[in-house]
Design an enzyme around this catalytic site. Sequence first.
Site, short mmCIF file in Angstrom:
data_model
loop_
_atom_site.label_atom_id
_atom_site.label_comp_id
_atom_site.label_asym_id
_atom_site.label_seq_id
_atom_site.Cartn_x
_atom_site.Cartn_y
_atom_site.Cartn_z
N ASP A 41 0.83 -1.21 0.00
CA ASP A 41 0.00 0.00 0.00
C ASP A 41 0.87 1.27 0.00
O ASP A 41 0.39 2.35 0.33
CB ASP A 41 -0.99 0.00 1.19
CG ASP A 41 -0.27 0.13 2.52
OD1 ASP A 41 0.97 -0.05 2.56
OD2 ASP A 41 -0.95 0.41 3.53
N HIS A 246 24.35 13.72 -15.61
CA HIS A 246 23.19 13.41 -14.78
C HIS A 246 23.57 12.57 -13.57
O HIS A 246 22.83 11.66 -13.17
CB HIS A 246 22.09 12.73 -15.61
CG HIS A 246 21.51 13.66 -16.64
ND1 HIS A 246 20.94 13.21 -17.81
CD2 HIS A 246 21.43 15.00 -16.68
CE1 HIS A 246 20.53 14.26 -18.52
NE2 HIS A 246 20.82 15.35 -17.86
N ASP A 263 24.29 21.02 -8.20
CA ASP A 263 23.15 21.46 -9.03
C ASP A 263 21.90 21.12 -8.23
O ASP A 263 21.44 19.98 -8.23
CB ASP A 263 23.18 20.76 -10.38
CG ASP A 263 22.11 21.29 -11.34
OD1 ASP A 263 21.16 21.96 -10.87
OD2 ASP A 263 22.22 21.02 -12.55
N ASP A 274 16.45 26.63 -9.89
CA ASP A 274 17.45 25.73 -10.49
C ASP A 274 18.82 26.41 -10.43
O ASP A 274 19.10 27.32 -11.22
CB ASP A 274 17.03 25.44 -11.95
CG ASP A 274 17.88 24.37 -12.61
OD1 ASP A 274 18.79 23.84 -11.96
OD2 ASP A 274 17.62 24.07 -13.79
N HIS A 355 26.01 20.26 -23.46
CA HIS A 355 24.57 20.41 -23.23
C HIS A 355 24.13 21.83 -23.61
O HIS A 355 24.96 22.69 -23.90
CB HIS A 355 24.20 20.08 -21.78
CG HIS A 355 24.93 20.89 -20.74
ND1 HIS A 355 24.58 22.19 -20.45
CD2 HIS A 355 25.98 20.58 -19.93
CE1 HIS A 355 25.38 22.63 -19.48
NE2 HIS A 355 26.25 21.68 -19.17
N HIS A 359 17.13 26.70 -20.43
CA HIS A 359 15.80 26.13 -20.59
C HIS A 359 14.81 26.99 -19.82
O HIS A 359 15.20 27.73 -18.91
CB HIS A 359 15.75 24.66 -20.10
CG HIS A 359 16.20 24.46 -18.67
ND1 HIS A 359 15.36 24.71 -17.61
CD2 HIS A 359 17.37 24.06 -18.15
CE1 HIS A 359 16.02 24.44 -16.47
NE2 HIS A 359 17.25 24.07 -16.77
N HIS A 366 12.23 21.94 -16.15
CA HIS A 366 12.38 22.16 -17.60
C HIS A 366 10.98 22.52 -18.08
O HIS A 366 10.21 21.66 -18.47
CB HIS A 366 12.92 20.92 -18.30
CG HIS A 366 14.31 20.55 -17.86
ND1 HIS A 366 14.83 19.31 -17.98
CD2 HIS A 366 15.29 21.30 -17.29
CE1 HIS A 366 16.08 19.29 -17.50
NE2 HIS A 366 16.36 20.49 -17.07
N GLU A 384 23.24 28.30 -17.98
CA GLU A 384 24.03 27.29 -17.27
C GLU A 384 25.14 26.67 -18.12
O GLU A 384 25.12 25.47 -18.38
CB GLU A 384 23.12 26.20 -16.71
CG GLU A 384 22.12 25.63 -17.71
CD GLU A 384 21.25 24.56 -17.05
OE1 GLU A 384 21.82 23.61 -16.50
OE2 GLU A 384 20.02 24.68 -17.10
N TYR A 388 33.64 20.72 -18.92
CA TYR A 388 33.87 19.41 -18.29
C TYR A 388 35.16 18.82 -18.85
O TYR A 388 35.27 18.66 -20.08
CB TYR A 388 32.67 18.49 -18.57
CG TYR A 388 31.37 19.18 -18.20
CD1 TYR A 388 30.92 19.20 -16.89
CD2 TYR A 388 30.65 19.90 -19.16
CE1 TYR A 388 29.76 19.88 -16.54
CE2 TYR A 388 29.49 20.60 -18.81
CZ TYR A 388 29.05 20.59 -17.50
OH TYR A 388 27.91 21.28 -17.15
N ARG A 397 30.17 23.87 -13.70
CA ARG A 397 28.98 24.48 -14.28
C ARG A 397 28.50 25.56 -13.32
O ARG A 397 28.62 25.40 -12.11
CB ARG A 397 27.87 23.44 -14.50
CG ARG A 397 26.57 24.03 -15.03
CD ARG A 397 25.56 23.02 -15.59
NE ARG A 397 24.99 22.12 -14.61
CZ ARG A 397 25.31 20.84 -14.49
NH1 ARG A 397 26.22 20.29 -15.28
NH2 ARG A 397 24.75 20.08 -13.56
N GLU A 399 25.05 28.19 -12.81
CA GLU A 399 23.68 28.33 -13.31
C GLU A 399 22.88 29.31 -12.45
O GLU A 399 22.82 29.17 -11.23
CB GLU A 399 22.98 26.96 -13.27
CG GLU A 399 21.51 26.98 -13.64
CD GLU A 399 20.88 25.60 -13.75
OE1 GLU A 399 21.38 24.67 -13.08
OE2 GLU A 399 19.90 25.46 -14.50
N1 GLY Z 1 19.11 20.63 -12.85
C1 GLY Z 1 18.58 20.44 -14.10
C2 GLY Z 1 19.11 21.41 -15.03
O1 GLY Z 1 19.98 22.19 -14.69
O2 GLY Z 1 18.66 21.52 -16.14
MN MN Z 2 20.38 22.80 -12.73
MN MN Z 3 18.89 23.94 -15.43
#
Ligand code: GLY
Ligand code: MN
Ligand code: MN
Length: 430
Positions: A41, A246, A263, A274, A355, A359, A366, A384, A388, A397, A399
């Site tokens: 449950d 990730h 992050d 974020d 990357h 976003h 996102h 961001e 690397y 990074r 952000e």
């Molecule tokens: N933490 C997810 C991103 O930075 O997009």
């Molecule tokens: Mn992030």
């Molecule tokens: Mn982000």
Amino acid sequence: MRYQPLPAELYKKNRKKFVAHLKPSSIAVFNSNDIYPISADSTLPFQQHRDIFYLTGVDQEESILLLFPDAPEDKFKEILFLRETNDHIKVWEGEKLTKEKARELTGIQTIFWTHEFENIFKNLMRYAEHIYFNLNEHYRADNPVETREDRFIKWAKQQFPAHKYERSNPILQRLRSIKEPEEISQIQKACDITKAGFIHVLQVMKPGLFEYEIEAEFARAFLRRGSKGFAYTPIIASGANANVLHYIQNDQIIKDGDLVLIDVGAEYGNWSSDLTRTIPANGKFTPRQKEVYNAVLRVKNKAARLLKPGITIPEYHKIVGEYMTEELIKLKLLTLYEVKNQNPEWPAYKKYFMHGTSHHLGLDTHDYGILEEPIQPGMVLTVEPGIYIPEEGFGIRLEDDYVVQEEGEPFNLMADIPIEADEIEELMKK
Ligand code: GLY
Ligand code: MN
Ligand code: MN
């Protein structure tokens, strides 16, 4: 409720904007998420579907919103269906929304219990030409699980095969990407909670800790400030772990000399923040770490200045790629020769920065937004960039979250979260 809900006026405004895009004689329906089962449950904690939340503020399972602007009677233009509350539920689960409270929260006057939905929907469909279904059409979405919405659509199509089917999601993608001031204030609260966690972590960071101990410090800082917790799975990546984009295991020991890529963002009232910062475990950057750090910081600051109305995300990414290329040459990570001979489809800088830079951010981390369309004032976007370098055992990074303005530079919702290398070192000394 552990967060301060936004006023009903906002949800009225959001519904008004949405129905303005419907064809005449249309019904639109929005369902809550399921509470997902684990086994026996056990269940995962409830997470409201962001679209019904955007249109109502209702943060409760088994809720349904029905919009029918051309309904034969005014009282059926907006209907909210709620899980029936009773004394038994009150004892076991605590108070659910009463009809009275729901009117106050949402500004919707007509409220029924969820078990009454089928009859009312079937009756109203006799007066409608179109039915708007809401599928998840986000550019990153993978839809492996059948949702309440999916089950509703299947059922409604069986019941009403001759109606015209329409899509709500493209309308919501556009609306939700532009934030009202009240919505921005909620994101700002999430950013401020994140800031408190980060300032605290600058004090406690030291070599020898497990990455998850840093995660725990953030969780505590977030929960005690009225956040439900992390807006997304946090990344606490020391040393070379930062090169796994990730990385979410957060189970390694932080070593002396490591940089730690953090992050992490708090949610507040279902709104995301974020943040990424990369800090030295022992409080001091090496000269090389600082050199790369400052390169990332310059790219971040220059990129943010591009976020003005009119530019599209693909155009913006191209220019940021040029900024990054310049820095990577200065860092001797790329040669001019490599850049001159690069494949335009996969430019040389992508070896170290693979990357996207930005976003949309909002009710989803996102968030919704149509990337090919020019950005507009009121959009909230992350910036961001990262570099690397597996061969050097670290990745960096940085952000921040920005609001696009009518004119001039975007507003940084994280402007007061330390980011200059010297300031980070100073704060870590204390
Ligand atoms: N933490 C997810 C991103 O930075 O997009
Ligand atoms: Mn992030
Ligand atoms: Mn982000």
